[in-house]
Design an enzyme around this catalytic site. Sequence first.
Site, mmCIF file in Angstrom:
data_model
loop_
_atom_site.group_PDB
_atom_site.id
_atom_site.type_symbol
_atom_site.label_atom_id
_atom_site.label_comp_id
_atom_site.label_asym_id
_atom_site.label_seq_id
_atom_site.Cartn_x
_atom_site.Cartn_y
_atom_site.Cartn_z
ATOM 1 N N LYS A 89 0.821 -1.190 0.000
ATOM 2 C CA LYS A 89 0.000 0.000 0.000
ATOM 3 C C LYS A 89 0.861 1.248 0.000
ATOM 4 O O LYS A 89 0.494 2.283 -0.525
ATOM 5 C CB LYS A 89 -0.922 0.013 1.211
ATOM 6 C CG LYS A 89 -1.891 -1.131 1.274
ATOM 7 C CD LYS A 89 -2.694 -1.131 2.574
ATOM 8 C CE LYS A 89 -3.554 -2.385 2.579
ATOM 9 N NZ LYS A 89 -4.171 -2.591 3.882
ATOM 10 N N ASP A 130 14.593 -0.812 2.043
ATOM 11 C CA ASP A 130 15.512 -0.888 3.178
ATOM 12 C C ASP A 130 16.342 -2.161 3.079
ATOM 13 O O ASP A 130 17.385 -2.160 2.457
ATOM 14 C CB ASP A 130 14.812 -0.692 4.524
ATOM 15 C CG ASP A 130 13.573 -1.547 4.702
ATOM 16 O OD1 ASP A 130 13.491 -2.628 4.113
ATOM 17 O OD2 ASP A 130 12.684 -1.142 5.460
ATOM 18 N N LYS A 137 17.004 3.462 1.800
ATOM 19 C CA LYS A 137 17.732 3.370 3.076
ATOM 20 C C LYS A 137 18.840 2.327 2.901
ATOM 21 O O LYS A 137 18.788 1.239 3.444
ATOM 22 C CB LYS A 137 16.777 3.000 4.204
ATOM 23 C CG LYS A 137 15.755 4.092 4.503
ATOM 24 C CD LYS A 137 14.797 3.693 5.597
ATOM 25 C CE LYS A 137 15.392 3.980 6.938
ATOM 26 N NZ LYS A 137 14.434 3.786 8.043
#
Length: 177
Positions: free
Chosen positions: A44, A104, A132
């Site tokens: 989402k 990430d 990240k």
Amino acid sequence: MKIKKFLREQIHDACDRVAAEINRHYAFISQQNLEPLRIIGILKGGLPFFLDITRRLKVPVVWDFVEVSSYGKQMESSMEVKFLKKPSECVNEKHVLLLDDVMDSGLTHYFLLDWMRQHGAASVKVGVCVDKKARRQWDVTPDFTGFLMEDEGFLFGYGMDLEGKCRELYDIWSVNL
């Protein structure tokens, strides 16, 4: 403590830049009159970035979405990715661009890249709003990046949630949990 990381105006500028990069990279689709670029939004969290990028594109596109989970209701990954929604359309022999909110560890994107390749995609690239990189555990790098940041807490806002909330915020915030 929560900290505002990226303001709405910064996100707007990053989307302009990323969309320009995507337009340059995929110009061959229009030039060679190929099938439209298959853009797959990762739900989402990636929805706002997906919408902001696709509205800026000049190459022909077809939208699709996937939803995957490696978190469930936890803050830490289970390290097992599963589809909650697979692509609606076949990716075989299609140029595919995955758009997401944040990369990430790289686990989700590694899983999706592998799945797309196994299903015959002609090419697969990844665009993310935030990379990240310091948290990367899997051998994957985004091809298009809005922001690069160190591991400075948990991000929320602009599609990213904090325990299911805060997706609607225009800015991207960080909190140390």
